[in-house]
Design a protein around this motif. Structure first.
Motif, mmCIF file in Angstrom:
data_model
loop_
_atom_site.group_PDB
_atom_site.id
_atom_site.type_symbol
_atom_site.label_atom_id
_atom_site.label_comp_id
_atom_site.label_asym_id
_atom_site.label_seq_id
_atom_site.Cartn_x
_atom_site.Cartn_y
_atom_site.Cartn_z
ATOM 1 N N UNK A 41 0.828 -1.194 -0.050
ATOM 2 C CA UNK A 41 -0.157 -0.117 0.072
ATOM 3 C C UNK A 41 1.118 1.210 -0.204
ATOM 4 N N UNK A 42 2.112 1.001 0.583
ATOM 5 C CA UNK A 42 3.105 2.322 0.525
ATOM 6 C C UNK A 42 3.613 2.526 -0.934
ATOM 7 N N UNK A 43 3.803 1.502 -1.524
ATOM 8 C CA UNK A 43 4.222 1.848 -2.942
ATOM 9 C C UNK A 43 2.920 2.404 -3.835
ATOM 10 N N UNK A 44 1.867 1.871 -3.631
ATOM 11 C CA UNK A 44 0.447 2.358 -4.163
ATOM 12 C C UNK A 44 0.510 4.059 -4.036
ATOM 13 N N UNK A 50 11.005 1.121 -6.683
ATOM 14 C CA UNK A 50 12.361 1.339 -7.079
ATOM 15 C C UNK A 50 13.091 0.335 -7.689
ATOM 16 N N UNK A 51 13.547 0.185 -8.912
ATOM 17 C CA UNK A 51 14.198 -0.953 -9.559
ATOM 18 C C UNK A 51 15.583 -1.022 -9.750
ATOM 19 N N UNK A 254 18.726 -4.145 -3.050
ATOM 20 C CA UNK A 254 20.130 -4.686 -3.721
ATOM 21 C C UNK A 254 20.934 -5.444 -2.635
ATOM 22 N N UNK A 255 21.111 -4.984 -1.542
ATOM 23 C CA UNK A 255 21.869 -5.546 -0.551
ATOM 24 C C UNK A 255 21.385 -6.977 0.018
ATOM 25 N N UNK A 256 20.097 -7.013 0.205
ATOM 26 C CA UNK A 256 19.897 -8.366 0.572
ATOM 27 C C UNK A 256 19.678 -9.563 -0.317
ATOM 28 N N UNK A 257 19.422 -9.171 -1.538
ATOM 29 C CA UNK A 257 19.517 -10.121 -2.571
ATOM 30 C C UNK A 257 20.881 -10.756 -2.795
ATOM 31 N N UNK A 258 21.797 -9.748 -3.013
ATOM 32 C CA UNK A 258 23.117 -10.083 -3.051
ATOM 33 C C UNK A 258 23.491 -11.021 -2.025
ATOM 34 N N UNK A 259 23.180 -10.749 -0.854
ATOM 35 C CA UNK A 259 23.706 -11.471 0.320
ATOM 36 C C UNK A 259 23.153 -12.849 0.198
ATOM 37 N N UNK A 260 21.979 -12.757 0.038
ATOM 38 C CA UNK A 260 21.089 -14.168 0.127
ATOM 39 C C UNK A 260 21.783 -15.040 -1.197
ATOM 40 N N UNK A 274 10.133 -9.500 -1.354
ATOM 41 C CA UNK A 274 9.799 -8.178 -1.223
ATOM 42 C C UNK A 274 10.099 -7.099 -2.287
ATOM 43 N N UNK A 275 9.570 -5.925 -2.008
ATOM 44 C CA UNK A 275 9.284 -5.024 -3.113
ATOM 45 C C UNK A 275 9.872 -3.711 -2.731
ATOM 46 N N UNK A 276 10.952 -3.786 -1.942
ATOM 47 C CA UNK A 276 11.907 -2.612 -1.579
ATOM 48 C C UNK A 276 12.597 -1.979 -2.474
ATOM 49 N N UNK A 277 12.986 -2.805 -3.798
ATOM 50 C CA UNK A 277 13.568 -2.268 -4.522
ATOM 51 C C UNK A 277 15.083 -2.190 -4.869
#
Length: 351
Positions: A41-44, A50-51, A254-260, A274-277
């Motif tokens: 709802x925040x993104x909305x 953010x991509x 970017x940080x969490x996906x690279x870590x994962x 997640x959609x944090x971007x």
């Protein structure tokens, strides 16, 4: 009918009162009892995702039109039904499955309307539950909540379903395997409820918030602070030196996906939720040499939501912490969610 509406992207929500809609044919009018406040709802409200870098994906380019009543985690009481409605009755309390599709494409016909390329989701493409009334297009989108309280049941329509859908993609896992879950907010808390019912693998939660990690420690989970100077080493002390079998990233920046990605063992799977971007840069030889899988996960199907509600009711799962706020406080609830002040879920009520 009283609603909180998004009139302009990037602006505060606005109060509106108008005549109740009259349900026709298969439509059902519900009195909203509870509506969850979701991070999407925040993104909305912001009007974009953010991509990566300075790039943004604007929600208007995905077909979202204003004015709009947000809110897609809804439990309500049936007030009126259309002339062709037969499976629900006035007075019944129901959970709304909000991820409605076109109903004619291959994905919709296979039971996965959440993957429809022409979505009509409630609270995103059609008016949702930040209101005291919601018009549901068809009775088939209404589900039983069994013995669950409305304020807890509503968030299973998105947060609970999203966690469940991601966990189902990560399993089966053996008892000797390790699963890392990044993010201990709303989605992480739902995952903590469900994961012991789905696998015996070691489960390791990562988060920046120590208070969230403490709650998970109390529940018996392994935890590692994302602020630790060597997160990878700390995780491998628990999982073993080869890495983990699966990572579910409920943050997905970017940080969490690279870590994962870096934590995976051979034949491991990274599930982005997640959609944090952000963006994930993958060394393509590593992807092949280690036979790794990178997969997205978006909510879940109506069938999965029915499974989930039945599972939660039968197993008497401890509810995720819930804060109940008045419908008029929807904007401040979104602000608190944005600043990370919420543990568990916020639910709006018109009463």
């Amino acid at each position: 009918m009283k609603s909180v509406r998004l009139v302009e992207f990037g602006s505060s929500l606005e109060w509106e009162e108008k005549q109740d809609p009259e349900p026709k044919d298969y439509e059902v009018l519900l009195e909203v009892i509870s509506c969850g406040v979701c991070h999407s709802d925040l993104h909305l409200r912001d009007g974009y995702y953010k991509i990566g870098g300075e790039e943004k994906l604007f929600v208007k380019d995905r077909g979202v039109k204003l004015p709009l009543t947000p809110g897609h985690e809804v439990v309500g009481k049936v007030l009126k039904v259309g002339s062709k409605v037969h499976s629900v009755s006035v007075g019944e309390t129901k959970l709304v499955y909000p991820w409605i599709g076109c109903e004619t494409c291959e994905e919709c016909e296979s039971g996965n309307p959440q993957l429809c390329s022409a979505p009509r989701s409630l609270g995103i493409y059609q008016d949702g539950g930040y209101s005291d009334r919601i018009l549901v297009p068809n009775e088939k989108w209404l589900l039983d909540i069994y013995d669950l309280s409305p304020e807890y049941a509503c968030s299973y329509a998105c947060a609970g379903l999203t966690a469940y859908g991601a966990l189902k993609k990560a399993i089966p896992l053996k008892k000797t395997d390790s699963l890392v879950i990044i993010g201990a907010g709303g989605l992480g808390m739902f995952a903590s409820q469900l994961v012991p019912l789905l696998t015996e693998a070691k489960v390791i939660f990562l988060d920046l918030d120590e208070s969230r990690l403490e709650k998970l420690k109390e529940l018996g989970f392994y935890t590692v602070s994302s602020s630790h100077p060597d997160v990878t080493s700390e995780v491998k002390k628990i999982s073993g030196p080869l890495g983990v079998s699966a990572v579910i990233d409920f943050v997905n920046n970017s940080v969490t996906s690279s870590l994962g990605f870096s934590l995976l063992r051979k034949n491991g799977t990274l599930i982005g939720v997640g959609l944090f971007g952000g963006e994930l840069k993958i060394p393509t030889p590593i992807l092949s040499l280690r036979s790794l899988t990178v997969q997205g996960s978006y909510t879940g199907s109506p069938g999965e939501l029915k499974e989930l509600l039945r599972l939660v009711s039968e197993k008497k799962i401890r509810p995720v912490p819930v804060q109940i706020r008045n419908l008029k406080d929807a904007d401040s609830a979104l602000n608190d969610l944005s600043s990370g002040k919420i543990i568990g879920r916020v639910v709006l009520s018109g009463k």
